[in-house]
Design a protein around this motif. Sequence first.
Motif, short mmCIF file in Angstrom:
data_model
loop_
_atom_site.label_atom_id
_atom_site.label_comp_id
_atom_site.label_asym_id
_atom_site.label_seq_id
_atom_site.Cartn_x
_atom_site.Cartn_y
_atom_site.Cartn_z
N ASP A 111 0.83 -1.21 0.00
CA ASP A 111 0.00 0.00 0.00
C ASP A 111 0.86 1.26 0.00
O ASP A 111 0.65 2.18 -0.79
CB ASP A 111 -0.92 0.02 1.22
CG ASP A 111 -1.79 -1.21 1.31
OD1 ASP A 111 -2.93 -1.17 0.84
OD2 ASP A 111 -1.31 -2.23 1.84
N PHE A 133 3.23 1.41 -3.25
CA PHE A 133 2.50 1.86 -4.45
C PHE A 133 2.21 3.35 -4.38
O PHE A 133 2.38 4.07 -5.37
CB PHE A 133 1.19 1.09 -4.59
CG PHE A 133 0.31 1.60 -5.70
CD1 PHE A 133 0.61 1.33 -7.03
CD2 PHE A 133 -0.82 2.35 -5.42
CE1 PHE A 133 -0.19 1.81 -8.05
CE2 PHE A 133 -1.63 2.84 -6.43
CZ PHE A 133 -1.31 2.56 -7.76
N CYS A 171 -0.95 -3.21 -7.46
CA CYS A 171 -1.64 -2.73 -6.25
C CYS A 171 -3.03 -3.34 -6.14
O CYS A 171 -3.46 -3.72 -5.05
CB CYS A 171 -1.74 -1.21 -6.26
SG CYS A 171 -2.65 -0.53 -4.85
N CYS A 188 -2.46 -4.63 -2.65
CA CYS A 188 -2.78 -3.63 -1.63
C CYS A 188 -3.91 -4.12 -0.73
O CYS A 188 -4.87 -4.73 -1.21
CB CYS A 188 -3.16 -2.30 -2.28
SG CYS A 188 -1.75 -1.44 -3.03
N GLU A 210 -7.67 2.11 -1.78
CA GLU A 210 -6.50 2.26 -2.64
C GLU A 210 -6.55 1.23 -3.78
O GLU A 210 -6.20 1.55 -4.92
CB GLU A 210 -5.22 2.09 -1.83
CG GLU A 210 -3.96 2.43 -2.61
CD GLU A 210 -2.71 2.34 -1.77
OE1 GLU A 210 -1.66 2.84 -2.20
OE2 GLU A 210 -2.76 1.74 -0.67
N ALA A 234 -6.57 2.05 -7.74
CA ALA A 234 -5.62 1.42 -8.66
C ALA A 234 -6.35 0.77 -9.84
O ALA A 234 -5.94 0.90 -11.00
CB ALA A 234 -4.78 0.39 -7.92
#
Length: 256
Positions: A59, A62, A217, A221, A226, A230
């Motif tokens: 996380d 990225f 990600c 992630c 997030e 992505a």
Amino acid sequence: MTAARGIRRAQWAAGSAVALALLFAGVATVAAARGDTSDGKQSQAASAAVRVPATDSADAGFARDMAVHHQQAVEMSFIVRDRTQDEEVRRFAYDIANTQANQRGMLLGWLDLWELPKVAVAGQEPMAWMATHGDQDGRSAGDGHDMAGMDGMAGMGDMTAGSGSGFTAHDGALMPGMATRTELDRLRKADGKQAEILYLQLMTDHHKGGIAMARGCAELCTVKAEGRLAQGMVEAQQSELDAMAQMLSARGAEPR
């Protein structure tokens, strides 16, 4: 206004709204996790449900890497706006600059909310999060392939950094698809059609690398907001790749 132009502007507006919504959600989530409530008391339920990512997590990695990647896209877009009078390319570059500057702000905002460094600390090389966390999960980002085999990585040469990533930084290009210092100098010196073609070719490479990173990600992630951002990057940049291919063809050129 052409239909294509209207679609691009609508996509940008929608993307901005989603980006802001995700950022506000992140603010509320992290505030709850830290106990930043009106009465100063931390919610035990929120504390148990929310985990702030570690500095070496996918996380955080990225967010840091894509912020750098996006910054170069913004830079190239503003360069070409000064090097051509073609309204189609200028509008396209402006849309990319606005979208990626907005997303970059979100990524840096998350790092700030997580109280994590916005730049890699000593020993943390760009892209290492893809190889490290993919291996820890028993897989690598990209459906079980290492970075060199991911879509968008092929043909990028030895231009990425990161232990185990199969990528070595070269002439200022720290991550997949990033333009080198030499290529940026060429863009600054180009004019008219030459600048348009070079920009579209460089941005095509840039998007391919960015898509590969965003897919990583989306798979690795752990922060859901997030991961959704992505995945949105993947879809939007793929659409822009198609548009750039058409613009290159109209100028008698093609991606590199």
